[in-house]
Design a protein around this motif. Structure first.
Motif: not given
Length: 246
Positions: A19-24, A215-226, A228-234
């Motif tokens: 999900g982190e990779k898909a978001l970015l 296999v559990a792949r925990p979502v890292r909030t830092r990556n999600i926020v980062g 979102i910030i990158i997409l918003a800036l773009v």
């Protein structure tokens, strides 16, 4: 395993939550399609290349995966540039700009798509589909189709090597004949395997009854926020830059 599967499974990003990779990555793909081409496309392209460098993708394979479909697009954009009339070939007003826009969006979009493919094993994608509650029947058919496609690729490679060992590629005439025979044989094999897969689906239990280890792949909030910030800036830079550019 084919080179794409090997690259995806050995990438440092293979352990990252899908999900982190898909978001970015897929977010950048959407922006490449939706935003005005300038200055958004160059910015998105640079971000994708930086992400590819951080993911340590094999550049030769990455370039080949992007260049192959790009070649077909280049060959197919002629109708955007010129038209054939009774007076001959005539240029279309704004055709070069439209063609450049289509080509730029396509290359940047394919770069994002191939980056996702080179960093996310298919098994991880299927597990993620289940987590986001994609219908189990669709996930199951996707898995079987992927397996059948992989088998056909391996079968094609084996047939090609066998033809080469029988001197089927020693000249152009033999090469064409061998290629035609291989295409015809693969056509028959593909239909036979598709029929067998359909019969297997009909005889098996409901796909929702299957249980597999995950296999559990925990979502890292830092990556999600980062991300979102990158997409918003773009988005902001793309829209504001387009107004200034215009």
């Amino acid at each position: 395993m084919n080179p794409l599967e090997i690259a995806a499974s050995t990438s440092p990003w293979a352990q990252v939550n899908v999900g982190e990779k898909a978001l970015l990555i897929l977010g950048l793909l959407v922006l490449a399609i939706a935003l005005p081409p300038l200055p958004a496309l160059p910015i998105i392209g640079v971000i994708i290349l930086v992400a590819a460098a951080r993911a340590q993708v094999p550049w030769k394979l990455y370039g080949a995966l992007v260049a192959a479909p790009a070649t077909f697009i280049i060959l197919g954009i002629f109708p955007l540039v010129a038209t054939i009339t009774t007076h001959g070939i005539e240029r279309i007003d704004g055709g070069l700009t439209d063609a450049a826009t289509v080509l730029g969006r396509s290359i940047v979009g394919m770069s994002a798509t191939m980056l996702f493919a080179l960093t996310t094993p298919m098994s991880e994608q299927l597990l993620w589909f289940r987590r986001i509650h994609v219908p189990e029947s669709i996930v199951h058919v996707t898995m079987l189709t992927y397996r059948m496609s992989s088998q056909l690729v391996e079968t094609s490679r084996t047939m090609w090597q066998a033809q080469a060992q029988r001197l089927g590629h020693t000249n152009k005439r033999r090469w064409l004949r061998s290629s035609a025979h291989q295409i015809a044989a693969l056509f028959v094999i593909a239909f036979a395997r598709a029929r067998a897969m359909q019969e297997g689906l009909e005889l098996r239990a409901d796909a929702a009854c299957y249980r597999t280890l995950t296999v559990a792949r925990p979502v890292r909030t830092r990556n999600i926020v980062g991300s979102i910030i990158i997409l918003a800036l773009v988005m902001v830079i793309g829209l504001k830059g387009a107004q200034l550019w215009g």
